[in-house]
Design a protein around this motif. Sequence first.
Motif, short mmCIF file in Angstrom:
data_model
loop_
_atom_site.label_atom_id
_atom_site.label_comp_id
_atom_site.label_asym_id
_atom_site.label_seq_id
_atom_site.Cartn_x
_atom_site.Cartn_y
_atom_site.Cartn_z
N LEU A 141 90.64 -13.73 52.26
CA LEU A 141 91.76 -12.81 52.03
C LEU A 141 91.78 -12.23 50.62
CD1 LEU A 141 94.55 -14.91 53.82
CD2 LEU A 141 93.17 -13.05 54.77
N HIS A 142 90.82 -12.60 49.79
CA HIS A 142 90.81 -12.11 48.41
C HIS A 142 90.40 -10.63 48.39
CE1 HIS A 142 90.35 -16.48 47.98
NE2 HIS A 142 90.98 -16.33 46.82
N ASP A 143 91.22 -9.79 47.74
CA ASP A 143 90.83 -8.37 47.77
C ASP A 143 90.89 -7.65 46.42
OD1 ASP A 143 93.55 -8.01 47.43
OD2 ASP A 143 93.82 -6.75 49.21
N GLY A 178 87.51 -14.41 57.33
CA GLY A 178 88.07 -15.67 56.84
C GLY A 178 88.55 -15.61 55.40
N SER A 202 82.28 -8.41 50.40
CA SER A 202 82.82 -9.20 49.30
C SER A 202 83.25 -10.56 49.83
CB SER A 202 84.02 -8.47 48.67
OG SER A 202 84.56 -9.22 47.62
N THR A 255 83.28 -20.11 48.74
CA THR A 255 81.97 -20.61 49.17
C THR A 255 81.97 -20.80 50.69
OG1 THR A 255 82.79 -22.78 48.52
CG2 THR A 255 81.24 -21.75 47.03
#
Length: 210
Positions: free
Chosen positions: A100-102, A98, A145, A149
């Motif tokens: 998508l921050h990488d 869920g 990672s 929240t």
Amino acid sequence: MADLEALAQAIINGKAPEAKELTEKALAEGVSAAEILNNGLVAGMNVVGTKFKNNEFYVPEVLIAARAMKNAMEVLRPQLAAGGVESKGKIAIGTVRGDLHDIGKNLVAMMLEGAGFEIQDLGVDVKPEQFVEAVKNGAKVVGLSALLTTTMPAMKETIEALKAEGVRDKAYIIIGGAPVTQNYCDEIGADGYSPDAASAVDKVKELLKI
Ligand code: B1M
């Protein structure tokens, strides 16, 4: 003569072409791939990690240094494989389902690679089953990672999936990301939490006792 100190410095300064050139030169002069890795690349990335921890380096400097390391690694990787140089262990890392921050995850992966670990980067939006598969395929550490929240619970779900498949004890689980805390780590039963990429390397070494 091969100058591994200059190579380490090229990594620290983020000079990608120079790092690649010095790696090629050292190999051509007969320096072993393991020596180049440990005394050039890893030595340089260690300094980068320390500077990042001490707020002397910020994210852009680390990314540029990591790019230089990647460039040199392209030259070195086939030699390391051919020479049978053992990695310090396989680590599967990904941003949980869920999410998508990488950018942070990539930094952690690069620092771990710089420290001599074999990295399996599972990418973003990684399902618990994919982490399970990675452990079944030999990952000794799983790195999760999360930046939201709302996706933190996917960390717990991943641990539950590892338990359900009977492989929870086959790998250490470390977690991180801006909203993640040591309390959350304790709550969901992960093995370690790190607030940043450099501490993630320390945490993995501590867990693997190396
Ligand atoms: Co998003 N986003 N975003 N975003 N985004 C945040 C996280 C947010 C805090 C912004 C805000 O509202 N102030 C907020 C989250 C709020 C919350 O949940 N508390 C937010 C939101 C809401 C969203 C969307 C929902 C927005 C929307 O669509 N309405 C959406 C969600 C998409 C999804 O994931 N499903 C979204 C989308 C995006 C972009 C795609 C536009 C982009 C991501 C691009 C990418 O990553 N490729 C993005 C970005 C860039 C951000 C901010 C601005 C920057 C994140 C970042 O890269 N930081 C962020 C706000 C902020 O943090 N200032 C925000 C730099 C990075 C180096 O730090 O990732 O923390 P960080 O990693 C650090 C440590 O945390 C640690 O080490 C790293 C290096 O030191 N670390 C680990 C990270 N992972 C680790 C793993 C470890 C150990 C350490 O072990 C395995």
